[in-house]
Design an enzyme around this catalytic site. Structure first.
Site, PDB file in Angstrom:
ATOM      1  N   LYS A   6       0.837  -1.194   0.000  1.00 60.86           N
ATOM      2  CA  LYS A   6       0.000   0.000   0.000  1.00 60.86           C
ATOM      3  C   LYS A   6       0.873   1.245   0.000  1.00 60.86           C
ATOM      4  CE  LYS A   6      -2.060   1.576   3.810  1.00 60.86           C
ATOM      5  NZ  LYS A   6      -1.761   3.040   3.877  1.00 60.86           N
ATOM      6  N   ASP A  42     -13.301  14.996  -2.893  1.00 59.61           N
ATOM      7  CA  ASP A  42     -13.361  16.331  -3.477  1.00 59.61           C
ATOM      8  C   ASP A  42     -14.645  16.403  -4.292  1.00 59.61           C
ATOM      9  OD1 ASP A  42     -12.557  18.882  -4.627  1.00 59.61           O
ATOM     10  OD2 ASP A  42     -10.478  18.294  -4.219  1.00 59.61           O
ATOM     11  N   THR A  63     -10.142   4.094  11.133  1.00 61.05           N
ATOM     12  CA  THR A  63     -10.047   3.256  12.325  1.00 61.05           C
ATOM     13  C   THR A  63      -9.448   3.995  13.514  1.00 61.05           C
ATOM     14  OG1 THR A  63      -7.960   2.370  11.472  1.00 61.05           O
ATOM     15  CG2 THR A  63      -9.946   1.072  11.092  1.00 61.05           C
ATOM     16  N   ARG A 101       3.189  -1.116  10.657  1.00 61.10           N
ATOM     17  CA  ARG A 101       4.293  -1.144  11.614  1.00 61.10           C
ATOM     18  C   ARG A 101       4.641  -2.518  12.180  1.00 61.10           C
ATOM     19  NH1 ARG A 101       2.131   4.134  14.726  1.00 61.10           N
ATOM     20  NH2 ARG A 101       0.232   3.325  13.762  1.00 61.10           N
TER      21      ARG A 101
END
Length: 238
Positions: free
Chosen positions: A33, A65, A117, A208
């Site tokens: 990602k 947008d 989240t 992470r």
């Protein structure tokens, strides 16, 4: 592994760190990602480099947008050849529909972010979103499906409800994934990888716990093995 469940979040400030990590990883074991920070720093060239190296890319820019602007951005992203991209469901029906028209159903999956989240009930109340997180996620997911999108990004805590409502073909991508022995960081609505799969998630975004691990390759292997054992034990499809 033809359809890796894990998407590694390359949340780095520059291309070098992202490429250094992915040089250690097997594209058959994960997708990657690219989010706002890395894309702003490194641009489309990095996305193309990752794809040249064999990785399928989830472009996580959460476009939000006016409809014409989002449609143009989605068309440009699809032109890069990314595997998946997202827009923000809070942009509303006209924006979602414009994005779908700009990216016809095909090779690039178009999904919508429901609720970040990192947000809890207090955060929602402060910005005027009424109801608990599951209520908001449900409304936005139904809107996304009604507009023809391929799926949504949602917490794995909402995945059982969404899977039941949306059926098996609707794609559920879940961030906020943390192994049981890893800190939650700034996420509030989190689950373990196995729990997320059990809850109905198709793909797990993990950052992470892998990217900052002493042994990223070993951690990714461990997570894939846990998911594989779960599939073998419960007959889950890949």
């Amino acid at each position: 592994m033809n359809d890796p469940r894990i998407i590694i979040a390359l949340d780095f400030p520059d291309a070098k760190q992202a490429l250094d990590l992915t040089a250690k990883l097997d594209p058959a074991s994960c997708r990657v990602k690219v989010g706002k920070e890395l894309f702003t720093a490194a641009g489309p060239q990095l996305v193309e480099k990752l794809m040249d190296n064999g990785f399928e890319v989830f472009l996580d820019l959460k476009f939000h947008d006016i409809p014409s602007t989002v449609a143009g951005a989605c068309k440009a992203a699809a032109g890069l050849g990314v595997w998946m991209m997202n827009i923000h469901a809070l942009g509303g029906r006209k924006m979602l529909t414009a994005a779908r028209e700009a990216v016809p159903v095909g090779n690039t999956r178009l999904i919508a972010v429901t609720l970040l989240t990192s947000m809890g009930s207090e955060d929602m109340n402060e910005i005027g979103l009424k109801g608990d997180p599951q209520d908001v996620v449900q409304r936005l997911a139904l809107l996304a499906r009604d507009c023809g999108l391929d799926g949504v990004v949602a917490s794995a805590l909402e995945a059982p409800m969404l899977r039941k409502m949306m059926g098996e073909s609707f794609c559920l991508v879940t961030p906020g994934i943390r192994p049981a022995d890893v800190s939650q960081g700034d996420q509030k609505r989190v689950t373990s990888p196995c729990q997320a799969i059990e809850n109905g998630a198709d793909y797990l975004v993990i950052g992470r716990p892998v990217t900052q691990a002493e042994d990223p390759v070993g951690m990714l292997r461990r997570l894939n093995e846990e998911i594989g054992e779960l599939k073998d034990g419960q007959g889950l499809s890949a």
